[in-house]
Design a protein around this motif. Structure first.
Motif, PDB file in Angstrom:
ATOM      1  N   ARG A   1       0.848  -1.179   0.000  1.00 37.32           N
ATOM      2  CA  ARG A   1       0.000   0.000   0.000  1.00 37.32           C
ATOM      3  C   ARG A   1       0.887   1.233   0.000  1.00 37.32           C
ATOM      4  NH1 ARG A   1      -3.864   2.655   4.641  1.00 37.32           N
ATOM      5  NH2 ARG A   1      -5.562   3.357   3.289  1.00 37.32           N
ATOM      6  N   LEU A   2       0.780   1.993  -1.049  1.00 41.86           N
ATOM      7  CA  LEU A   2       1.527   3.240  -1.141  1.00 41.86           C
ATOM      8  C   LEU A   2       0.683   4.377  -0.588  1.00 41.86           C
ATOM      9  CD1 LEU A   2       3.049   2.994  -4.742  1.00 41.86           C
ATOM     10  CD2 LEU A   2       3.905   2.035  -2.592  1.00 41.86           C
ATOM     11  N   SER A   3       1.359   5.327   0.028  1.00 44.83           N
ATOM     12  CA  SER A   3       0.711   6.535   0.512  1.00 44.83           C
ATOM     13  C   SER A   3       1.440   7.751  -0.036  1.00 44.83           C
ATOM     14  CB  SER A   3       0.725   6.593   2.046  1.00 44.83           C
ATOM     15  OG  SER A   3       0.014   5.519   2.607  1.00 44.83           O
ATOM     16  N   CYS A   4       0.707   8.827  -0.185  1.00 44.24           N
ATOM     17  CA  CYS A   4       1.283  10.088  -0.650  1.00 44.24           C
ATOM     18  C   CYS A   4       0.644  11.217   0.136  1.00 44.24           C
ATOM     19  CB  CYS A   4       1.024  10.260  -2.137  1.00 44.24           C
ATOM     20  SG  CYS A   4       1.345  11.927  -2.763  1.00 44.24           S
ATOM     21  N   THR A   5       1.466  11.966   0.813  1.00 49.71           N
ATOM     22  CA  THR A   5       0.973  13.097   1.584  1.00 49.71           C
ATOM     23  C   THR A   5       1.435  14.385   0.936  1.00 49.71           C
ATOM     24  OG1 THR A   5       1.028  11.803   3.623  1.00 49.71           O
ATOM     25  CG2 THR A   5       0.938  14.188   3.843  1.00 49.71           C
ATOM     26  N   ALA A   6       0.501  15.292   0.729  1.00 50.36           N
ATOM     27  CA  ALA A   6       0.820  16.575   0.101  1.00 50.36           C
ATOM     28  C   ALA A   6       0.592  17.708   1.089  1.00 50.36           C
ATOM     29  CB  ALA A   6      -0.031  16.775  -1.146  1.00 50.36           C
ATOM     30  N   SER A   7       1.502  18.640   1.114  1.00 47.91           N
ATOM     31  CA  SER A   7       1.364  19.803   1.972  1.00 47.91           C
ATOM     32  C   SER A   7       1.705  21.059   1.181  1.00 47.91           C
ATOM     33  CB  SER A   7       2.283  19.693   3.194  1.00 47.91           C
ATOM     34  OG  SER A   7       3.636  19.588   2.787  1.00 47.91           O
TER      35      SER A   7
ATOM     36  N   SER B   1     -14.323  10.551 -10.190  1.00 47.70           N
ATOM     37  CA  SER B   1     -13.792   9.991 -11.433  1.00 47.70           C
ATOM     38  C   SER B   1     -12.478   9.296 -11.116  1.00 47.70           C
ATOM     39  CB  SER B   1     -13.545  11.081 -12.471  1.00 47.70           C
ATOM     40  OG  SER B   1     -14.758  11.672 -12.882  1.00 47.70           O
ATOM     41  N   ILE B   2     -12.346   8.072 -11.598  1.00 50.02           N
ATOM     42  CA  ILE B   2     -11.138   7.270 -11.370  1.00 50.02           C
ATOM     43  C   ILE B   2     -10.753   6.587 -12.669  1.00 50.02           C
ATOM     44  CG2 ILE B   2     -10.279   5.172 -10.250  1.00 50.02           C
ATOM     45  CD1 ILE B   2     -11.771   5.981  -7.739  1.00 50.02           C
ATOM     46  N   ASP B   3      -9.468   6.513 -12.889  1.00 51.45           N
ATOM     47  CA  ASP B   3      -8.944   5.867 -14.097  1.00 51.45           C
ATOM     48  C   ASP B   3      -7.837   4.898 -13.698  1.00 51.45           C
ATOM     49  OD1 ASP B   3      -8.437   5.914 -17.193  1.00 51.45           O
ATOM     50  OD2 ASP B   3      -6.467   6.237 -16.272  1.00 51.45           O
ATOM     51  N   TYR B   4      -7.790   3.762 -14.377  1.00 53.56           N
ATOM     52  CA  TYR B   4      -6.720   2.791 -14.160  1.00 53.56           C
ATOM     53  C   TYR B   4      -6.102   2.407 -15.503  1.00 53.56           C
ATOM     54  CZ  TYR B   4      -8.622   1.973  -9.465  1.00 53.56           C
ATOM     55  OH  TYR B   4      -9.065   2.120  -8.166  1.00 53.56           O
ATOM     56  N   ALA B   5      -4.824   2.186 -15.497  1.00 50.90           N
ATOM     57  CA  ALA B   5      -4.182   1.581 -16.649  1.00 50.90           C
ATOM     58  C   ALA B   5      -4.682   0.149 -16.774  1.00 50.90           C
ATOM     59  CB  ALA B   5      -2.665   1.597 -16.478  1.00 50.90           C
ATOM     60  N   GLY B   6      -4.775  -0.307 -17.994  1.00 48.08           N
ATOM     61  CA  GLY B   6      -5.273  -1.657 -18.217  1.00 48.08           C
ATOM     62  C   GLY B   6      -4.471  -2.724 -17.507  1.00 48.08           C
TER      63      GLY B   6
ATOM     64  N   GLY C   1      -8.255  -4.034 -11.708  1.00 54.66           N
ATOM     65  CA  GLY C   1      -8.648  -5.233 -10.993  1.00 54.66           C
ATOM     66  C   GLY C   1      -7.652  -5.671  -9.936  1.00 54.66           C
ATOM     67  N   ARG C   2      -6.452  -5.107  -9.956  1.00 57.10           N
ATOM     68  CA  ARG C   2      -5.439  -5.455  -8.968  1.00 57.10           C
ATOM     69  C   ARG C   2      -5.093  -4.276  -8.052  1.00 57.10           C
ATOM     70  NH1 ARG C   2      -0.390  -6.594 -10.525  1.00 57.10           N
ATOM     71  NH2 ARG C   2      -0.482  -5.295 -12.413  1.00 57.10           N
ATOM     72  N   PHE C   3      -5.129  -3.067  -8.601  1.00 55.05           N
ATOM     73  CA  PHE C   3      -4.777  -1.858  -7.841  1.00 55.05           C
ATOM     74  C   PHE C   3      -6.045  -1.061  -7.552  1.00 55.05           C
ATOM     75  CE2 PHE C   3      -0.142  -1.185  -9.521  1.00 55.05           C
ATOM     76  CZ  PHE C   3       0.153  -2.508  -9.194  1.00 55.05           C
ATOM     77  N   THR C   4      -6.037  -0.389  -6.409  1.00 52.33           N
ATOM     78  CA  THR C   4      -7.146   0.482  -6.036  1.00 52.33           C
ATOM     79  C   THR C   4      -6.602   1.811  -5.540  1.00 52.33           C
ATOM     80  OG1 THR C   4      -8.507  -1.415  -5.381  1.00 52.33           O
ATOM     81  CG2 THR C   4      -9.188   0.756  -4.601  1.00 52.33           C
TER      82      THR C   4
ATOM     83  N   TYR D   1      -3.756   7.261  -1.681  1.00 49.46           N
ATOM     84  CA  TYR D   1      -3.328   5.878  -1.457  1.00 49.46           C
ATOM     85  C   TYR D   1      -3.354   5.089  -2.765  1.00 49.46           C
ATOM     86  CZ  TYR D   1      -4.582   7.131   3.352  1.00 49.46           C
ATOM     87  OH  TYR D   1      -4.675   7.758   4.567  1.00 49.46           O
ATOM     88  N   LEU D   2      -2.562   4.028  -2.793  1.00 50.18           N
ATOM     89  CA  LEU D   2      -2.640   3.051  -3.868  1.00 50.18           C
ATOM     90  C   LEU D   2      -2.463   1.670  -3.250  1.00 50.18           C
ATOM     91  CD1 LEU D   2      -2.956   2.721  -6.958  1.00 50.18           C
ATOM     92  CD2 LEU D   2      -0.460   2.507  -7.059  1.00 50.18           C
ATOM     93  N   GLN D   3      -3.542   0.924  -3.210  1.00 47.59           N
ATOM     94  CA  GLN D   3      -3.478  -0.451  -2.739  1.00 47.59           C
ATOM     95  C   GLN D   3      -3.138  -1.331  -3.925  1.00 47.59           C
ATOM     96  OE1 GLN D   3      -3.861  -1.797   0.448  1.00 47.59           O
ATOM     97  NE2 GLN D   3      -3.225  -3.696  -0.543  1.00 47.59           N
ATOM     98  N   MET D   4      -2.049  -2.068  -3.804  1.00 48.96           N
ATOM     99  CA  MET D   4      -1.581  -2.900  -4.910  1.00 48.96           C
ATOM    100  C   MET D   4      -1.606  -4.362  -4.474  1.00 48.96           C
ATOM    101  SD  MET D   4       1.596  -0.593  -6.305  1.00 48.96           S
ATOM    102  CE  MET D   4       2.620  -0.931  -4.882  1.00 48.96           C
TER     103      MET D   4
END
Length: 123
Positions: free
Chosen positions: A19-25, A57-62, A66-69, A80-83
């Motif tokens: 699970r990736l996280s990204c915090t912006a300030s 609106s959400i977009d995923y690469a093909g 189905g694997r990443f959220t 976040y990116l759940q992989m």
């Protein structure tokens, strides 16, 4: 001063999860579309997933559908990116990005980039 900081990368075996996280300030997080991009050695940076300001609106690469959220918490200024079901082909540096609109980030018209977090998947 705007800062975009990724975390959560690491080494994992094929089939595993991260699970990736990204915090912006320094910016009004809820006013920005956000996205995850990745770049493997010798390859161009590619869009992995993007999410609009209000997550409507959400977009995923093909290759990751189905694997990443992707998700975001505007109250925490965090993306976040759940992989799941990771494969060696997912090995890359993963970057978080912010753009004024969803259309901007879909077209790589990014305003702010993070420094990246490495994901390595072994077979």
């Amino acid at each position: 001063q705007v800062q975009v900081v990724e975390s959560g990368g690491g080494a994992v075996q094929a089939g595993g999860s991260l699970r990736l996280s990204c915090t912006a300030s320094g910016l009004t997080f809820r006013a920005y579309a956000m996205g995850w991009f990745r770049q493997a050695p010798g390859k161009e940076r590619e869009r992995v997933s993007c999410i609009s300001e209000r997550a409507d609106s959400i977009d995923y690469a093909g290759s990751v559908k189905g694997r990443f959220t992707i998700s975001r918490d505007n109250a925490k200024n965090t993306l976040y990116l759940q992989m799941n079901s990771l494969s060696p082909e997912d090995t890359a540096m993963y970057y978080c990005a912010a753009a004024p609109t969803f259309s901007n980030i879909l077209n790589l018209a990014v305003q702010y980039w993070g420094q990246g977090t490495q994901v390595t998947v072994s077979s």
